[in-house]
Design a protein around this motif. Sequence first.
Motif, PDB file in Angstrom:
ATOM      1  N   VAL A 154       0.752  -1.322  -0.014  1.00 25.66           N
ATOM      2  CA  VAL A 154       0.076   0.048   0.011  1.00 25.66           C
ATOM      3  C   VAL A 154       0.751   1.303  -0.196  1.00 25.66           C
ATOM      4  O   VAL A 154       0.473   2.230  -0.504  1.00 25.66           O
ATOM      5  N   THR A 155       2.085   1.182   0.752  1.00 28.47           N
ATOM      6  CA  THR A 155       2.971   2.211   0.674  1.00 28.47           C
ATOM      7  C   THR A 155       3.620   2.469  -0.730  1.00 28.47           C
ATOM      8  O   THR A 155       3.484   3.520  -1.078  1.00 28.47           O
ATOM      9  N   LEU A 156       4.017   1.596  -1.287  1.00 27.51           N
ATOM     10  CA  LEU A 156       4.660   1.548  -2.579  1.00 27.51           C
ATOM     11  C   LEU A 156       3.715   2.030  -3.546  1.00 27.51           C
ATOM     12  O   LEU A 156       3.902   2.883  -4.581  1.00 27.51           O
ATOM     13  N   ASP A 157       2.341   1.594  -3.592  1.00 29.89           N
ATOM     14  CA  ASP A 157       1.339   2.409  -4.338  1.00 29.89           C
ATOM     15  C   ASP A 157       1.017   3.889  -4.237  1.00 29.89           C
ATOM     16  O   ASP A 157       1.015   4.553  -5.119  1.00 29.89           O
ATOM     17  N   ALA A 158       1.339   4.377  -2.969  1.00 25.75           N
ATOM     18  CA  ALA A 158       1.238   5.518  -2.820  1.00 25.75           C
ATOM     19  C   ALA A 158       2.431   6.221  -3.286  1.00 25.75           C
ATOM     20  O   ALA A 158       2.117   7.516  -3.863  1.00 25.75           O
ATOM     21  N   LEU A 159       3.518   5.808  -3.460  1.00 25.46           N
ATOM     22  CA  LEU A 159       4.768   6.444  -3.876  1.00 25.46           C
ATOM     23  C   LEU A 159       4.553   6.595  -5.528  1.00 25.46           C
ATOM     24  O   LEU A 159       4.868   7.644  -6.046  1.00 25.46           O
ATOM     25  N   LEU A 160       4.022   5.484  -6.031  1.00 20.89           N
ATOM     26  CA  LEU A 160       4.006   5.424  -7.407  1.00 20.89           C
ATOM     27  C   LEU A 160       2.758   6.632  -8.053  1.00 20.89           C
ATOM     28  O   LEU A 160       2.945   6.986  -8.921  1.00 20.89           O
ATOM     29  N   ALA A 161       1.792   6.585  -7.156  1.00 26.47           N
ATOM     30  CA  ALA A 161       0.623   7.505  -7.570  1.00 26.47           C
ATOM     31  C   ALA A 161       1.301   9.073  -7.427  1.00 26.47           C
ATOM     32  O   ALA A 161       1.042   9.851  -7.968  1.00 26.47           O
ATOM     33  N   ALA A 162       2.114   9.264  -6.323  1.00 25.43           N
ATOM     34  CA  ALA A 162       2.746  10.459  -5.893  1.00 25.43           C
ATOM     35  C   ALA A 162       3.535  11.064  -7.366  1.00 25.43           C
ATOM     36  O   ALA A 162       3.433  12.141  -7.640  1.00 25.43           O
ATOM     37  N   ALA A 163       4.159  10.035  -7.784  1.00 18.62           N
ATOM     38  CA  ALA A 163       5.251  10.670  -8.976  1.00 18.62           C
ATOM     39  C   ALA A 163       4.102  10.641 -10.069  1.00 18.62           C
ATOM     40  O   ALA A 163       4.372  11.689 -10.950  1.00 18.62           O
ATOM     41  N   SER A 164       3.254  10.018 -10.475  1.00 22.61           N
ATOM     42  CA  SER A 164       2.549   9.978 -11.570  1.00 22.61           C
ATOM     43  C   SER A 164       1.376  11.556 -11.495  1.00 22.61           C
ATOM     44  O   SER A 164       1.394  11.744 -12.685  1.00 22.61           O
ATOM     45  N   GLU A 165       0.990  11.686 -10.323  1.00 23.43           N
ATOM     46  CA  GLU A 165       0.410  12.993 -10.168  1.00 23.43           C
ATOM     47  C   GLU A 165       1.132  14.173 -10.607  1.00 23.43           C
ATOM     48  O   GLU A 165       0.458  15.245 -10.987  1.00 23.43           O
ATOM     49  N   SER A 166       2.489  14.166 -10.594  1.00 24.65           N
ATOM     50  CA  SER A 166       3.427  15.071 -10.820  1.00 24.65           C
ATOM     51  C   SER A 166       3.847  15.110 -12.322  1.00 24.65           C
ATOM     52  O   SER A 166       4.906  15.681 -12.893  1.00 24.65           O
ATOM     53  N   GLY A 167       3.275  14.032 -13.203  1.00 26.05           N
ATOM     54  CA  GLY A 167       3.843  13.983 -14.465  1.00 26.05           C
ATOM     55  C   GLY A 167       4.962  13.196 -14.589  1.00 26.05           C
ATOM     56  O   GLY A 167       5.683  13.110 -15.802  1.00 26.05           O
ATOM     57  N   CYS A 168       5.475  12.342 -13.715  1.00 26.87           N
ATOM     58  CA  CYS A 168       6.721  11.488 -13.888  1.00 26.87           C
ATOM     59  C   CYS A 168       6.426  10.129 -13.602  1.00 26.87           C
ATOM     60  O   CYS A 168       5.200   9.751 -13.191  1.00 26.87           O
ATOM     61  N   GLU A 169       7.447   9.253 -13.664  1.00 29.04           N
ATOM     62  CA  GLU A 169       7.181   7.761 -13.375  1.00 29.04           C
ATOM     63  C   GLU A 169       8.148   7.411 -12.464  1.00 29.04           C
ATOM     64  O   GLU A 169       9.241   7.889 -12.483  1.00 29.04           O
ATOM     65  N   LEU A 170       7.809   6.522 -11.369  1.00 27.34           N
ATOM     66  CA  LEU A 170       8.489   6.070 -10.432  1.00 27.34           C
ATOM     67  C   LEU A 170       8.678   4.390 -10.639  1.00 27.34           C
ATOM     68  O   LEU A 170       7.705   3.808 -10.754  1.00 27.34           O
ATOM     69  N   LYS A 171       9.774   4.205 -11.056  1.00 20.65           N
ATOM     70  CA  LYS A 171      10.263   2.796 -11.399  1.00 20.65           C
ATOM     71  C   LYS A 171      10.782   1.926 -10.152  1.00 20.65           C
ATOM     72  O   LYS A 171      11.968   2.432  -9.733  1.00 20.65           O
ATOM     73  N   LEU A 172      10.157   0.915  -9.668  1.00 26.19           N
ATOM     74  CA  LEU A 172      10.639   0.188  -8.667  1.00 26.19           C
ATOM     75  C   LEU A 172      11.508  -0.737  -9.247  1.00 26.19           C
ATOM     76  O   LEU A 172      11.027  -1.705  -9.815  1.00 26.19           O
ATOM     77  N   LEU A 173      12.798  -0.946  -8.691  1.00 27.74           N
ATOM     78  CA  LEU A 173      13.592  -2.267  -8.959  1.00 27.74           C
ATOM     79  C   LEU A 173      13.276  -3.393  -8.119  1.00 27.74           C
ATOM     80  O   LEU A 173      13.766  -3.396  -6.957  1.00 27.74           O
ATOM     81  N   GLU A 174      12.611  -4.183  -8.769  1.00 25.88           N
ATOM     82  CA  GLU A 174      12.141  -5.451  -7.891  1.00 25.88           C
ATOM     83  C   GLU A 174      13.151  -6.822  -8.049  1.00 25.88           C
ATOM     84  O   GLU A 174      12.857  -7.332  -6.987  1.00 25.88           O
ATOM     85  N   SER A 175      13.473  -6.985  -9.077  1.00 23.45           N
ATOM     86  CA  SER A 175      14.108  -8.305  -9.053  1.00 23.45           C
ATOM     87  C   SER A 175      15.605  -8.160  -8.364  1.00 23.45           C
ATOM     88  O   SER A 175      16.332  -6.931  -8.537  1.00 23.45           O
ATOM     89  N   GLU A 176      16.082  -9.061  -7.977  1.00 21.82           N
ATOM     90  CA  GLU A 176      17.489  -9.241  -7.314  1.00 21.82           C
ATOM     91  C   GLU A 176      18.467  -8.935  -8.319  1.00 21.82           C
ATOM     92  O   GLU A 176      19.475  -8.299  -8.133  1.00 21.82           O
ATOM     93  N   THR A 177      18.303  -9.461  -9.712  1.00 17.24           N
ATOM     94  CA  THR A 177      19.405  -9.382 -10.983  1.00 17.24           C
ATOM     95  C   THR A 177      19.343  -8.157 -11.032  1.00 17.24           C
ATOM     96  O   THR A 177      20.508  -7.357 -11.070  1.00 17.24           O
TER      97      THR A 177
END
Length: 334
Positions: A143-166
């Motif tokens: 739920v926190t990660l979703d809030a961060l993604l939305a915060a960036a999107s609302e400002s016209g940018c993209e927040l890319k989360l690096l999820e894979s260990e590789t």
Amino acid sequence: MGLDKTPPTKDQIRSLLRYAILAPSSHNTQPWRFEITEGAVSLFADRTRALPANDPNDRELTISCGCALMNLRVAAAREGFDVSVDLSPAQDDGDRLAVVSFRPGETSVPGGEEWLSKTGLFLSMETRRTYRKRFEPREVPTVTLDALLAAASESGCELKLLESETQRHQVAELVAEGDAIQWADPNWRRELANWMHSRSQGDGLTVPGLLAPVVRAVVRMFNMGKSVGAKDHQLADESPVLAVVGTEGDSRSDWLAAGQALQKVLLVAHTHGLQASYLNQPIQVASLRPKLQKLLDQETFPQILLRLGFPEDDSHAAPRRPLSDVYIVKKSNA
């Protein structure tokens, strides 16, 4: 709180700027200045505080100013003032980045000032920190990660989360490589040393006053890229969240947007108990930025690489210059 239909006085605008200057900046240079007029304030880039070796195109300088702009918007919304933001002011001065006008009516910027006034972002401005130590070894809720993604999107940018260990490990390798390149450059080391100040100076990277001359001399003389790179590699690997703020373009307006998005992400993160710091080496080093972009497998331009997590302990706020040093009041023509 309903939006006030009366524009703020110059004294009220000056009070709002106390929060604008709490924004983060590269090397804590605080590269902004403001001009207060009737019902408005202009944001300028202070290029006397630029970092030619670390930031030759003033990209991060502009992003830092975008962070200050978001803080100003949050503070204005908290006080019930409606604003419109002109991000393309008349080019009578190439350092003028934005004009914030206080007036009744609908806002003209993404995110919505009325929304900003209803969140906990205002309180986060004073307690957000750049946390450079290890985070607690616990996951950040979805739920926190979703809030961060939305915060960036609302400002016209993209927040890319690096999820894979590789992917995270590859990014950590780029961070260490960036450290090696930067520390091998005597000009970069000299610039870094010049911004290592005692807390009483009000800006820069804080070092104990009595040790400051010795620390600066060591940084100028010795290439510590290997040891710093190893430490940063570990920080990247162990951070609960690694994320990249990206923009569609790579112009001044994109950098301003990235700054606003970054600051909103940082404030939203803090409302969820998180702090953040930066591992921007793969973006600062021109030869590594395309490698990071390719690794992310996206067309957006990476602007900020940050790590987020739950802090293990408290940290001190970075020092700030006196408010009186960063603004002027423009007198009305009689």
